[in-house]
Design an enzyme around this catalytic site. Structure first.
Site, PDB file in Angstrom:
ATOM      1  N   SER A  29      26.165  47.577  44.404  1.00 45.69           N
ATOM      2  CA  SER A  29      25.347  48.039  45.538  1.00 45.69           C
ATOM      3  C   SER A  29      24.818  49.444  45.272  1.00 45.69           C
ATOM      4  O   SER A  29      23.647  49.736  45.562  1.00 45.69           O
ATOM      5  CB  SER A  29      26.131  47.981  46.854  1.00 45.69           C
ATOM      6  OG  SER A  29      27.234  48.840  46.800  1.00 45.69           O
ATOM      7  N   ALA A  30      25.632  50.316  44.679  1.00 44.39           N
ATOM      8  CA  ALA A  30      25.159  51.674  44.388  1.00 44.39           C
ATOM      9  C   ALA A  30      24.042  51.641  43.346  1.00 44.39           C
ATOM     10  O   ALA A  30      23.041  52.358  43.462  1.00 44.39           O
ATOM     11  CB  ALA A  30      26.317  52.544  43.893  1.00 44.39           C
ATOM     12  N   ALA A  31      24.198  50.773  42.333  1.00 44.85           N
ATOM     13  CA  ALA A  31      23.168  50.675  41.291  1.00 44.85           C
ATOM     14  C   ALA A  31      21.855  50.182  41.896  1.00 44.85           C
ATOM     15  O   ALA A  31      20.773  50.685  41.560  1.00 44.85           O
ATOM     16  CB  ALA A  31      23.638  49.721  40.183  1.00 44.85           C
ATOM     17  N   ASP A  80      30.487  55.825  42.972  1.00 42.56           N
ATOM     18  CA  ASP A  80      29.616  54.762  42.450  1.00 42.56           C
ATOM     19  C   ASP A  80      28.166  55.250  42.370  1.00 42.56           C
ATOM     20  O   ASP A  80      27.475  55.011  41.383  1.00 42.56           O
ATOM     21  CB  ASP A  80      29.675  53.512  43.347  1.00 42.56           C
ATOM     22  CG  ASP A  80      31.019  52.810  43.290  1.00 42.56           C
ATOM     23  OD1 ASP A  80      31.970  53.405  42.767  1.00 42.56           O
ATOM     24  OD2 ASP A  80      31.110  51.667  43.770  1.00 42.56           O
ATOM     25  N   GLY A  85      29.873  42.597  44.490  1.00 35.01           N
ATOM     26  CA  GLY A  85      31.192  42.559  45.143  1.00 35.01           C
ATOM     27  C   GLY A  85      32.311  42.401  44.142  1.00 35.01           C
ATOM     28  O   GLY A  85      33.295  41.714  44.404  1.00 35.01           O
ATOM     29  N   ALA A  86      32.171  43.025  42.968  1.00 33.19           N
ATOM     30  CA  ALA A  86      33.157  42.802  41.908  1.00 33.19           C
ATOM     31  C   ALA A  86      33.698  44.112  41.341  1.00 33.19           C
ATOM     32  O   ALA A  86      34.388  44.110  40.335  1.00 33.19           O
ATOM     33  CB  ALA A  86      32.538  41.956  40.805  1.00 33.19           C
ATOM     34  N   GLY A  87      33.350  45.240  41.965  1.00 29.37           N
ATOM     35  CA  GLY A  87      33.917  46.514  41.533  1.00 29.37           C
ATOM     36  C   GLY A  87      33.140  47.229  40.462  1.00 29.37           C
ATOM     37  O   GLY A  87      33.579  48.259  39.949  1.00 29.37           O
ATOM     38  N   LEU A  88      31.946  46.710  40.105  1.00 34.35           N
ATOM     39  CA  LEU A  88      31.161  47.375  39.057  1.00 34.35           C
ATOM     40  C   LEU A  88      30.024  48.221  39.640  1.00 34.35           C
ATOM     41  O   LEU A  88      29.091  48.607  38.925  1.00 34.35           O
ATOM     42  CB  LEU A  88      30.601  46.349  38.059  1.00 34.35           C
ATOM     43  CG  LEU A  88      31.660  45.527  37.287  1.00 34.35           C
ATOM     44  CD1 LEU A  88      30.993  44.619  36.267  1.00 34.35           C
ATOM     45  CD2 LEU A  88      32.682  46.433  36.602  1.00 34.35           C
ATOM     46  N   GLY A  89      30.080  48.482  40.924  1.00 38.03           N
ATOM     47  CA  GLY A  89      29.105  49.395  41.531  1.00 38.03           C
ATOM     48  C   GLY A  89      27.730  48.782  41.708  1.00 38.03           C
ATOM     49  O   GLY A  89      26.720  49.489  41.629  1.00 38.03           O
TER      50      GLY A  89
END
Ligand code: MEV
Length: 299
Positions: free
Chosen positions: A94-96, A137, A88-92
């Site tokens: 969930s997609a990773a 992402d 939840g910090a903008g580094l993707g």
């Protein structure tokens, strides 16, 4: 072992949901996953000490069910994932995780999927978390590198003339991409001309950013990042903390700084061009950040 990369958006978040281009880069941190045949379908996630099963309540079990729904017939699988990204910090994150899980299940069943197909398949997972993801992402998690992304089109890899060194810092403010994307969509529904003008400005910044990366003009890229940050603030996705961190980074010698991802909290990135600048920016951001590290875009 399958790997899903974390990512940073160098330029273009939010506009990319509405058909504009974005420049993004994979980073070395991400999610590793292994799968083996098991007694039942389950996903164990370290270091969150969490085990989820399809049918349980919550987004993760629903995402797992969506991912496993990609396979017509199969035996139960046990997937073990190790996450090395803030969530939840903008580094993707969930997609990773989605790319790593599907990649690991593919491996367990001997299924070969090209990276672009893996990105496409993992959108089933990503939609559970983000409702209307542009797909950037997932594409970066599966393909990495530095690239220009436009929704529904193949990723366009970009070769930076010089390495893109970034300091990434997490504001520690939790952020929901889904909520931020919905909020921007609501603004656009209320005042379409205003928001589309901002998106067109961001799109121009992205196209110039691409030229700056290809020319190795880091000074221009930094200025474009700072400009993009101002446009993102104008659609109210920045926060006082992110503004403070961007200002601290540029005062310490960064060439430019901006939030990365959906905003409303989460991470910011600062562009640096030397060891000395990297050290100074890390020193300036560490007291303000929940996490701060250097990353090379596209590695
Ligand atoms: C998420 O990393 C970036 C956003 O543009 C959402 C998306 O592209 O799906 C805010």
């Amino acid at each position: 072992m399958a790997f899903g990369r974390g990512k940073v958006i160098l330029l273009g978040e939010h506009g990319v949901v509405h058909g504009r281009p974005a420049l993004a880069a994979g980073i070395a941190r991400g999610v590793e996953a292994h799968a083996r045949l098991g007694a039942r379908d389950e996903l164990e996630i370290d270091p969150w000490t969490m085990t989820v099963r399809p049918g349980d309540d919550g987004d993760l079990p629903r995402a797992l069910a969506a991912a496993l729904g990609l396979y017509a017939t199969r035996s139960p699988v046990h997937v073990q994932a190790r996450v090395d990204l803030p969530a939840g910090a903008g580094l993707g994150c969930s997609a990773a995780l989605g790319v790593a899980v599907i990649g690991a299940v593919d491996e367990a069943f001997g299924i070969e999927r090209a990276p672009a197909e893996l990105a496409e398949a993992s959108l089933a997972w990503e939609r559970v978390f983000h409702g209307n993801p542009s797909g950037v992402d997932s594409a970066m998690a599966a393909l990495g590198g530095v690239a220009l992304f436009r929704r529904g089109e193949p990723l366009e890899p970009i070769a930076p003339r010089t390495p893109l060194r970034l300091v990434v810092a997490d504001s520690g403010e939790p952020s929901s991409t889904k909520r931020m994307v919905e909020d921007v969509a609501r603004q656009r529904a209320r005042t379409p001309a205003r928001v589309d003008k901002v998106f067109d400005g961001i799109a121009a910044i992205v196209q110039n950013g691409r030229l700056a990366i290809e020319a190795g003009d880091l000074r221009a890229l930094g200025q474009l990042m700072t400009l993009d940050q101002a446009l993102l603030a104008s659609i109210m996705v920045s926060t006082a903390k992110l503004e403070e961190m961007c200002a601290a980074a540029t005062e310490a010698g960064a060439l430019g700084a901006k939030l990365t991802g959906a905003g409303g909290g989460g991470c910011m990135i600062a562009l640096v061009d030397s060891d000395e600048a990297a050290r100074a920016v890390i020193e300036a951001l560490t007291p303000l950040a929940a996490l701060c590290f250097e990353a090379e875009a596209g590695t």
